[in-house]
Design a protein around this motif. Sequence first.
Motif, PDB file in Angstrom:
ATOM      1  N   VAL A  33       0.841  -1.203   0.000  1.00 22.80           N
ATOM      2  CA  VAL A  33       0.000   0.000   0.000  1.00 22.80           C
ATOM      3  C   VAL A  33       0.872   1.247   0.000  1.00 22.80           C
ATOM      4  CG1 VAL A  33      -1.698   1.333   1.314  1.00 22.80           C
ATOM      5  CG2 VAL A  33      -1.915  -1.151   1.156  1.00 22.80           C
ATOM      6  N   GLY A  34       0.457   2.189  -0.796  1.00 19.79           N
ATOM      7  CA  GLY A  34       1.152   3.462  -0.843  1.00 19.79           C
ATOM      8  C   GLY A  34       0.218   4.606  -0.512  1.00 19.79           C
ATOM      9  N   TRP A  35       0.799   5.679  -0.007  1.00 27.15           N
ATOM     10  CA  TRP A  35       0.071   6.920   0.223  1.00 27.15           C
ATOM     11  C   TRP A  35       0.629   7.979  -0.724  1.00 27.15           C
ATOM     12  CZ3 TRP A  35      -4.133   7.679   3.279  1.00 27.15           C
ATOM     13  CH2 TRP A  35      -4.415   6.721   4.258  1.00 27.15           C
ATOM     14  N   ARG A  44       0.288  15.139  -8.211  1.00 23.65           N
ATOM     15  CA  ARG A  44       0.194  14.170  -7.123  1.00 23.65           C
ATOM     16  C   ARG A  44       1.587  13.602  -6.855  1.00 23.65           C
ATOM     17  NH1 ARG A  44      -4.763  10.113  -7.164  1.00 23.65           N
ATOM     18  NH2 ARG A  44      -3.784   9.376  -9.100  1.00 23.65           N
ATOM     19  N   GLU A  45       1.921  13.501  -5.578  1.00 14.38           N
ATOM     20  CA  GLU A  45       3.259  13.043  -5.221  1.00 14.38           C
ATOM     21  C   GLU A  45       3.196  11.902  -4.216  1.00 14.38           C
ATOM     22  OE1 GLU A  45       5.606  16.041  -3.312  1.00 14.38           O
ATOM     23  OE2 GLU A  45       4.216  16.300  -1.646  1.00 14.38           O
ATOM     24  N   PHE A  46       4.235  11.099  -4.243  1.00 14.23           N
ATOM     25  CA  PHE A  46       4.366   9.968  -3.344  1.00 14.23           C
ATOM     26  C   PHE A  46       4.671  10.456  -1.937  1.00 14.23           C
ATOM     27  CE2 PHE A  46       5.436   5.830  -1.892  1.00 14.23           C
ATOM     28  CZ  PHE A  46       6.615   5.933  -1.161  1.00 14.23           C
ATOM     29  N   VAL A  47       4.098   9.762  -0.945  1.00 17.76           N
ATOM     30  CA  VAL A  47       4.348  10.092   0.451  1.00 17.76           C
ATOM     31  C   VAL A  47       5.050   8.943   1.162  1.00 17.76           C
ATOM     32  CG1 VAL A  47       3.277  10.659   2.663  1.00 17.76           C
ATOM     33  CG2 VAL A  47       2.358  11.642   0.548  1.00 17.76           C
ATOM     34  N   THR A 110       5.990   5.399  -7.791  1.00 14.49           N
ATOM     35  CA  THR A 110       5.364   5.763  -9.064  1.00 14.49           C
ATOM     36  C   THR A 110       3.894   5.395  -9.016  1.00 14.49           C
ATOM     37  OG1 THR A 110       7.441   5.326 -10.206  1.00 14.49           O
ATOM     38  CG2 THR A 110       5.436   5.433 -11.549  1.00 14.49           C
ATOM     39  N   GLU A 111       3.037   6.381  -9.206  1.00 11.65           N
ATOM     40  CA  GLU A 111       1.607   6.099  -9.057  1.00 11.65           C
ATOM     41  C   GLU A 111       1.094   5.131 -10.104  1.00 11.65           C
ATOM     42  OE1 GLU A 111       0.555  10.542  -9.707  1.00 11.65           O
ATOM     43  OE2 GLU A 111      -1.158   9.392 -10.448  1.00 11.65           O
ATOM     44  N   ASN A 112       1.715   5.100 -11.262  1.00 11.52           N
ATOM     45  CA  ASN A 112       1.264   4.166 -12.297  1.00 11.52           C
ATOM     46  C   ASN A 112       1.477   2.709 -11.903  1.00 11.52           C
ATOM     47  OD1 ASN A 112       0.440   6.255 -13.923  1.00 11.52           O
ATOM     48  ND2 ASN A 112       2.311   6.286 -15.144  1.00 11.52           N
TER      49      ASN A 112
END
Length: 127
Positions: A33-35, A44-47, A110-112
């Motif tokens: 899981v990512g935030w 949008r950026e990775f947290v 990477t959101e993708n």
Amino acid sequence: VQLQASGGGLVQAGGSLRLSCAASGRTFSNYAVGWFRLAPGKEREFVAAISSSSGSTYYADSVKGRFTVSRDNAKNTVYLQMNSLKPEDTAVYYCAAKRYWGYSYDSMSTENAYDLWGQGTLVTVSS
């Protein structure tokens, strides 16, 4: 698996919030899981991200030392504890899930790379 983020709100700078990402589905424990967050006028950026077993985590430099990601697979929930909040942390926060842990920061930030997304929860930090 469906995801639902909650716990956002208004907090003063220096304060804390804990976000939750609740998942439906019995196989949630198999997902990393990512935030991510989306601030006004920005991309949008990775947290942060956490592996299925909680054995591995990644953090963006901007939150390292202030935010902590954790999970309770028995409750099908991932948490993001946010301390020492700053006005620049103001954003809509999203949780996302992917089936396999990527053994590099780039692969998890990477959101993708993520297959499933929840709706966002708004965090507003006042100065």
